[in-house]
Design a protein around this motif. Sequence first.
Motif, PDB file in Angstrom:
ATOM      1  N   GLU A 172      38.377  -5.986  -5.996  1.00 37.04           N
ATOM      2  CA  GLU A 172      37.004  -6.343  -5.666  1.00 37.04           C
ATOM      3  C   GLU A 172      36.662  -5.947  -4.233  1.00 37.04           C
ATOM      4  O   GLU A 172      35.554  -5.477  -3.950  1.00 37.04           O
ATOM      5  CB  GLU A 172      36.756  -7.834  -5.861  1.00 37.04           C
ATOM      6  N   MET A 215      37.048 -19.702  -9.535  1.00 34.59           N
ATOM      7  CA  MET A 215      38.057 -19.228  -8.603  1.00 34.59           C
ATOM      8  C   MET A 215      39.454 -19.480  -9.131  1.00 34.59           C
ATOM      9  O   MET A 215      40.325 -18.598  -9.111  1.00 34.59           O
ATOM     10  CB  MET A 215      37.860 -19.934  -7.252  1.00 34.59           C
ATOM     11  N   SER A 271      40.334 -17.094 -11.937  1.00 34.39           N
ATOM     12  CA  SER A 271      40.638 -15.731 -11.494  1.00 34.39           C
ATOM     13  C   SER A 271      41.988 -15.634 -10.799  1.00 34.39           C
ATOM     14  O   SER A 271      42.543 -14.543 -10.651  1.00 34.39           O
ATOM     15  CB  SER A 271      39.544 -15.220 -10.561  1.00 34.39           C
ATOM     16  N   LEU A 272      42.511 -16.785 -10.341  1.00 31.47           N
ATOM     17  CA  LEU A 272      43.809 -16.805  -9.664  1.00 31.47           C
ATOM     18  C   LEU A 272      44.934 -17.217 -10.598  1.00 31.47           C
ATOM     19  O   LEU A 272      46.053 -17.457 -10.162  1.00 31.47           O
ATOM     20  CB  LEU A 272      43.760 -17.776  -8.474  1.00 31.47           C
ATOM     21  N   LEU A 281      41.744  -9.501  -6.207  1.00 37.62           N
ATOM     22  CA  LEU A 281      41.014  -9.572  -4.942  1.00 37.62           C
ATOM     23  C   LEU A 281      40.984  -8.211  -4.261  1.00 37.62           C
ATOM     24  O   LEU A 281      39.962  -7.806  -3.695  1.00 37.62           O
ATOM     25  CB  LEU A 281      41.660 -10.608  -4.022  1.00 37.62           C
ATOM     26  N   GLY A 287      31.000 -16.767  -2.084  1.00 41.65           N
ATOM     27  CA  GLY A 287      32.144 -17.385  -2.727  1.00 41.65           C
ATOM     28  C   GLY A 287      31.989 -17.498  -4.233  1.00 41.65           C
ATOM     29  O   GLY A 287      31.208 -16.777  -4.853  1.00 41.65           O
ATOM     30  N   ALA A 288      32.750 -18.412  -4.817  1.00 41.00           N
ATOM     31  CA  ALA A 288      32.701 -18.650  -6.254  1.00 41.00           C
ATOM     32  C   ALA A 288      32.909 -20.129  -6.498  1.00 41.00           C
ATOM     33  O   ALA A 288      33.444 -20.850  -5.649  1.00 41.00           O
ATOM     34  CB  ALA A 288      33.787 -17.832  -6.964  1.00 41.00           C
ATOM     35  N   ALA A 335      38.482 -15.110   0.871  1.00 40.98           N
ATOM     36  CA  ALA A 335      39.563 -14.165   0.587  1.00 40.98           C
ATOM     37  C   ALA A 335      39.133 -12.736   0.865  1.00 40.98           C
ATOM     38  O   ALA A 335      39.881 -11.948   1.464  1.00 40.98           O
ATOM     39  CB  ALA A 335      39.997 -14.312  -0.869  1.00 40.98           C
ATOM     40  N   SER A 374      35.844 -19.822  -0.243  1.00 37.39           N
ATOM     41  CA  SER A 374      36.545 -19.611  -1.505  1.00 37.39           C
ATOM     42  C   SER A 374      36.831 -18.121  -1.719  1.00 37.39           C
ATOM     43  O   SER A 374      37.525 -17.508  -0.920  1.00 37.39           O
ATOM     44  CB  SER A 374      35.703 -20.206  -2.647  1.00 37.39           C
ATOM     45  N   ARG A 375      36.282 -17.524  -2.773  1.00 36.42           N
ATOM     46  CA  ARG A 375      36.513 -16.096  -3.004  1.00 36.42           C
ATOM     47  C   ARG A 375      35.981 -15.260  -1.842  1.00 36.42           C
ATOM     48  O   ARG A 375      36.580 -14.259  -1.458  1.00 36.42           O
ATOM     49  CB  ARG A 375      35.857 -15.655  -4.312  1.00 36.42           C
ATOM     50  N   ARG A 433      30.538  -9.746  -5.352  1.00 36.20           N
ATOM     51  CA  ARG A 433      29.860 -10.880  -4.737  1.00 36.20           C
ATOM     52  C   ARG A 433      28.910 -10.392  -3.639  1.00 36.20           C
ATOM     53  O   ARG A 433      29.140  -9.362  -3.014  1.00 36.20           O
ATOM     54  CB  ARG A 433      30.877 -11.862  -4.120  1.00 36.20           C
TER      55      ARG A 433
END
Length: 309
Positions: free
Chosen positions: A147, A112, A115-116, A144, A106-107, A183, A179-180, A87
């Motif tokens: 990344e 999101m 991916s979770l 996470l 974010g995403a 994190a 969001s992402r 990202r």
Amino acid sequence: MARVLLTFFFATLFCFTSATPSHKLLGRASVKTLSSSTIHSYKPYAFYSSAAYCSPSNIKKWNCGANCKANPHFLPNITGGDGSTTRYWYVGYDPTLNTVIVSHEGASPGAMLSSLDAADSALTPLDQAYFGGISTDIKVHKNLANEHLRSAYDLFYAVANLLVQYIDERPSVTLVGHSRGAALSLLDAVMFTNSFPPLTKIKYVGYGLPRVGNQAFADYVDKYITSIDEGAGFVRINNKKDPVPINPSRALGFVHPSGEIHIQASGAWVSCPGQDNSASQCIRGTVQNDASGTKQDSYGPYDGVTMGC
């Protein structure tokens, strides 16, 4: 060796003092409505989080429309990411707030949540190359963590160099994101807290943050980040019925740190003390499962700021 020398250089030049409150004691406190002045104090960070969705070329020029115009004094330093595998992210200095800003893109809520998904939600210890000496009991979401490592090296040195550059101003470091991005910025915050001298002031403001790690991770954040500024060093802001913050499930071993602020359907903002507060005014009590959530709420608005570029 360069890393050790750089952190040692500013080791004695940044300081904060604060007591470390127990998250159990915080959990006994009542939910409280926030004042308008407190709400507005987070607005610059919402714009910084939203700006991470903009292209690095525009961030470098600080020419990204309303998001950049809201913080016209910001001095961008470095950008990265490809907007896909990694990202977008950027680092710079805000002279008005006297803080180094780190923000990750974010995403979408759909991406999101995907991916979770439980099938990909393995907990893994933090990489000792970037979190050297941190307890292996502290575990985070594997995807996470992987990344985060793709930008960790560049981010670390960018922030350390800015702290040295603005040494006379003694700036804090503030990690933001949505969001992402929220994190990834939280993992940055833990990396800096663990690697930088203990007197360096690290703060965090995240929007629509998913659960990132296990109980030991949440306790670490509470002890070393949340405790700053009388318990306001870590803030995660959730909007209405956003389903992202209730993922991954607590049943899989994931726990949120203390510091939740939840925006009600009425527009009121309330503080929710403790870790994963289950009160009806808080996100865990409002959104029982993904089906009862509203994905669009993830984007905001957060005090008038809608995430995106």
